[in-house]
Design a protein around this motif. Sequence first.
Motif: not given
Length: 154
Positions: A137-145
């Motif tokens: 599942p997607w979570d905010p940790a997968k976002m780039s800087d």
Amino acid sequence: MSYEVEEVDGVAPPPKARVETAPESVGETFERKRDYLQGFLTQPPRADAPEEPGGELYEGVLEALREIYDPEIPVNIYELGLIYGVEVGEGGHVAVTMTLTTPHCPVAESMPAEVELRVAAVPGVATCEVNLVWDPPWDPAKMSDEARLELGML
């Protein structure tokens, strides 16, 4: 414990290393080892395969994905971490594995279709297949800087 102290006027300098000239026969006794780099530096640089990372087609697909924005979040879907994988095969076949922020996302029906249309429009892409997955599942940790900075999370 008691230590004995001896006073001296000076210490003799250590012997210096001597380099003797090698006899002429050394070249005859030691053959030159095979040079493993022979010819390597004279080869022209290998062109990146268009379907590999760094290749023209692969980078074109990533650029197309960076132009698609989530309607609720002002960040593109690539930087948001919704793209899990891009595979470019022979003949220009592209497979994109992606997810959405939640299974109940309002664009769950339209986003994969938009990804397919945008990627298929890249010059050199023959077909595009979009695989929508929910695991992991997607979570905010997968976002780039960059995405975190844009959203004020850094």
